[in-house]
Structures are given as structure tokens and as C-alpha cells.
Design an enzyme around this catalytic site. Structure first.
Site, short mmCIF file in Angstrom:
data_model
loop_
_atom_site.label_atom_id
_atom_site.label_comp_id
_atom_site.label_asym_id
_atom_site.label_seq_id
_atom_site.Cartn_x
_atom_site.Cartn_y
_atom_site.Cartn_z
CE LYS A 99 -0.70 -0.02 5.05
NZ LYS A 99 -1.73 -0.14 6.13
CE LYS A 148 15.82 -4.28 -34.07
NZ LYS A 148 14.99 -3.56 -33.09
CE LYS A 174 16.26 -9.00 -27.28
NZ LYS A 174 14.87 -8.91 -27.80
CG ASP A 175 12.12 -15.17 -31.04
OD1 ASP A 175 12.58 -15.24 -32.19
OD2 ASP A 175 11.48 -16.10 -30.50
CG ASP A 176 10.98 -7.45 -31.60
OD1 ASP A 176 10.73 -7.08 -30.44
OD2 ASP A 176 11.05 -6.68 -32.57
CD GLU A 177 10.71 -6.14 -27.15
OE1 GLU A 177 10.48 -4.93 -27.21
OE2 GLU A 177 11.71 -6.68 -27.68
CG HIS A 265 12.67 -7.74 -23.23
ND1 HIS A 265 11.95 -6.56 -23.09
CD2 HIS A 265 13.39 -7.60 -24.37
CE1 HIS A 265 12.24 -5.75 -24.09
NE2 HIS A 265 13.11 -6.35 -24.88
N GLY A 338 19.93 1.16 -29.09
CA GLY A 338 20.71 2.14 -29.84
C GLY A 338 22.20 1.89 -29.86
N GLY A 361 19.53 -2.47 -34.77
CA GLY A 361 19.81 -1.69 -35.96
C GLY A 361 21.29 -1.54 -36.24
#
Length: 414
Positions: A99, A148, A174-177, A265, A338, A361
Site C-alpha cells: 500500500k 528485426k 534473440k526473438d523480438d519481445e 526482458h 541504440g 539496428g
């Protein structure tokens, strides 16, 4: 100490930090104290929260402006007895911040677990050493990349992307989330097809790459989905922990039928940790608690990229993931978002060799494709470990990357 110590940042408009601390300690335990009969006080004494520390901080005009009132800032520490809660994260978080989190002017900075309490948590199954053993890579940071543009694409597209990244020297893909169960790239098909590609690359190029597949679904289906992934040959499970809860991560990590590393993630975690005034601190949430609950990897925003954390916070996350603890293996830090090759010297300087350099990227956007992007990163890693400035390296892939994204590490000294 047999219970847990919570450290809070508080903002108090009554300007009495000691009183505020005592109110919290009582409010989250026995409720009241001074008006209780002496006999009842003796009975409840062992359940009472105890204020251990109160420290006033300097006034902060930005905080006053945001809260639209003048407040006194302070750090307080309160110990909660183990008798008050069961040894699980839902009970611990409800006891220390349940709380109280609704106050809107209190931030949970840290939780210090007693040794007795730590025994109830699994920690990472593999940890840094175990992951390195899987890859047989012991002397450098690991390189990870991300699929991607997979939404709406088929298995053939996935295989092509995976192959290029593996040939580029990436250690983990890794996979994209946001890639969930779907008709075009179902979970088990991704795993089986991915293993075929990675085995072919290994046989041809001698480079081993692991695939982290996103395990998703309704909460009560997760274990079954994770076990299906393992049976299909999954190397690593990617898991959106904060969409489900830390206790769900712990449940997966403790299951002997899920004997693979888990990659946590940070999706949704910003809803808990982004404010400087309230919520839960990033180092506690993305560092200590993820490690205790069983994450072998923790992704978090880097101090350099597009979704940046302050450097002090990012390093504190890494400290909690990697500091020595006799109860837990170390987890890999994965500063993300980035990242391009020009940041590699910063990452190694700040996080050391036991780090995963994670790029999306910065790999796929390379003019020579993902193969060129991966090779640019690997060259940047090798050069940095040899104390060689990136701009002095004669490598076409790295040179192209620095031309596109720049070389902010030009003056970095390791």
C-alpha cells in the site's frame, strides 16, 4: 538480521522524517504501537517494523516544483521481521511496498535479504560461467543481436536473418519481445528451423550461435509452453518478466524440466521504475530481484543509446547482477538500445568483459547486411581488448559502421 531491510527515498511535507519513517514501519506491520497495552506490546514486539536509519537529503527545487509543494527529502531504512511474511517475492513486495506504493511520493530503493531468506530463491541456473561454457567463449564480451521486422514474416525470412547474423559472428540471436505465438512462425517451428540453420553455420564456419526464443502465452500455460520449447531444442528462453511477474520467472527457473538459461526482458518495467520520486529503483528491479528470481541475463537500457538510463543507474544494475554472492551465480548484464560499434569501448570500459553487447539496428542497418554488422562489432570488440583505437583498425566492415553511426569512443581510454 533474520528478515529484510527496505531502503526508501521519501518526500515529506510535514518535515519530520523520523515520524514519517515510524509511521511507515508501523503501518506495514502491526498498525499502531503507543496506544497498545503493555502486555500486547510485548506480544507484538517481534512483529513490529523497526526504523534503522534516517538521513536527511538536501532540498531539491525540481522535486518541490513537480510535487507542487515544499518537501523534506530523506533516505530511511526499515527492517521487517521474517515472521511477518512468507519467503516469496509477492509477500516480500507487498510487505515492504504494497500500500505504500500508492503514496506517490516514496521510492523503494533497495531490499537487503538476510541469508536465511536468500535460501528460498534459486538464482540463475547457468550464470555467466555456465553461459560461457555453452558457447566456449571465455575471454571476451558476448555479442547478441535481435531479429528485426519478423511480424507478418514466415519461417524462411527468419532462417535467412538468423543465418546472416550467425555468419557475422554473433553469439546469441534473440526473438523480438513482441513476437508471440502466430501461424507464420510458431514457437516450435522457429526452434527446429533455427537449430538447422545454426548447425549448418557451425559446420561450415566453426562458429557457435545460440537462439533465445520468446516464450509467451497465458500465465498458466507458460510452463507447458516452456517445456515444449525445451523439447524442441531451445537454447535459451526469452521472457517478458514484468508483463507476468517476478514470481512467474522464479517458477520457471526452479522447474527441473526447463533446464535452459532464461533471458529477462525489461518490457513494462518502466511503469514501475521510471520516476525518480516513486516506484521501484531500476537497480533493485532489473538487477537484484531478477538475479534472485533466476534470470541468467538481464536486459536494460544502456547509458549510451536511444532509450538511455543514467550511467550511475545502469552500473548499479550491473553491480547487483555480478557482485559476489555465495548464494547465487552471477547474471549477465545486457545494456541495450541504440548500440552501434562506436559504443563498444564505452561498454567494455564501464561494464568489463563479463557483459553481453546487444545490437539491433547497429547490426541489421550495416551496408553489408547483418553479416557485415556482426563482423564490425566483433572487430570492435577485439580491437578494444587490444587497446587499439577503433579509427586505427583497418577493417572495411568496422570502417563502414563508424562512417554511418560515428565513433564517440575516439578519445576513450581503457
Amino acid at each position: 538480521m533474520s528478515g529484510i531491510i527496505a531502503t526508501y527515498l521519501i518526500h515529506d511535507d510535514s518535515h519530520n522524517l523520523e515520524k514519517k519513517a515510524e509511521q511507515i514501519a508501523l503501518g506495514l506491520t502491526i498498525g499502531s504501537w503507543t496506544h497498545l497495552p503493555h502486555l500486547l506490546q510485548e506480544q507484538l514486539k517481534q512483529h513490529k517494523g523497526n526504523v534503522l536509519h534516517v538521513e536527511e537529503l538536501a532540498e531539491h527545487e525540481h522535486t518541490n516544483s513537480y510535487l507542487r509543494k515544499k518537501v523534506k527529502r530523506g533516505i530511511i531504512k526499515i527492517e521487517y521481521p521474517l515472521l511477518n511474511f512468507s519467503p516469496d517475492l509477492p509477500a516480500i513486495l507487498t510487505t515492504t511496498f504494497g500500500k505504500l506504493s500508492l503514496d506517490g511520493e516514496v521510492k523503494l530503493i533497495d531490499l537487503t535479504f538476510s541469508d536465511e531468506l536468500k535460501k528460498h530463491f534459486p538464482g540463475p541456473k547457468f550464470g555467466i560461467d555456465g553461459i560461457r561454457n555453452l558457447l566456449q567463449v571465455h575471454d571476451r564480451p558476448l555479442l547478441m543481436s535481435i531479429f528485426k521486422g519478423m511480424i507478418g514474416r514466415n519461417i524462411g525470412y527468419l532462417k535467412t536473418q538468423l543465418r546472416d547474423q550467425a555468419i557475422g559472428g554473433v553469439d546469441i540471436v534473440k526473438d523480438d519481445e513482441i513476437l508471440f505465438e502466430n501461424a507464420l512462425t510458431p514457437l516450435t517451428n522457429r526452434i527446429v528451423s533455427g537449430k538447422e540453420v545454426l548447425q549448418s553455420v557451425y559446420e561450415t564456419y566453426g562458429h557457435k550461435t545460440l537462439y533465445a526464443v520468446n516464450v509467451t502465452g497465458r500465465t498458466f500455460d507458460l510452463k507447458e509452453n516452456a517445456k515444449r520449447a525445451v523439447q524442441a531444442g531451445a537454447d535459451i528462453l526469452l521472457f517478458n518478466v514484468f508483463a507476468y511477474g517476478l514470481d512467474v520467472l522464479q517458477s520457471l527457473a526452479e522447474d527441473d524440466e526447463i533446464p535452459v538459461p532464461i533471458m529477462a526482458h525489461p518490457a513494462v518495467s518502466g511503469a514501475y521504475s521510471a520516476s525518480k520520486l516513486y516506484g521501484i529503483s531500476s537497480p533493485l528491479l532489473l538487477g537484484k530481484l531478477l538475479r534472485y528470481a533466476g534470470a541468467d541475463f538481464s536486459l536494460f537500457p544502456s547509458p549510451y543509446g536511444s532509450v538511455a538510463l543514467e550511467k550511475e543507474e545502469a552500473l548499479a544494475i550491473s553491480k547487483y547482477l555480478t557482485e559476489d554472492d555465495v548464494f547465487f551465480k552471477k547474471s549477465f548484464s545486457v545494456p541495450s538500445a541504440g548500440i552501434h560499434p562506436g559504443f563498444v569501448p564505452f561498454i567494455i570500459r564501464d561494464f568489463g568483459k563479463d557483459v553481453v553487447i546487444n545490437a539491433g539496428g547497429g547490426i541489421h542497418g550495416h551496408p553489408n547486411g547483418a553479416q557485415g554488422g556482426g563482423k564490425a562489432f566483433r572487430t570492435a570488440i577485439d580491437a578494444t581488448l587490444q587497446n587499439k583505437p577503433l579509427h586505427e583498425v583497418d577493417d572495411i566492415n568496422l570502417h563502414s559502421a563508424l562512417q554511418i553511426w560515428g565513433n564517440p569512443s575516439h578519445e576513450v581510454k581503457l
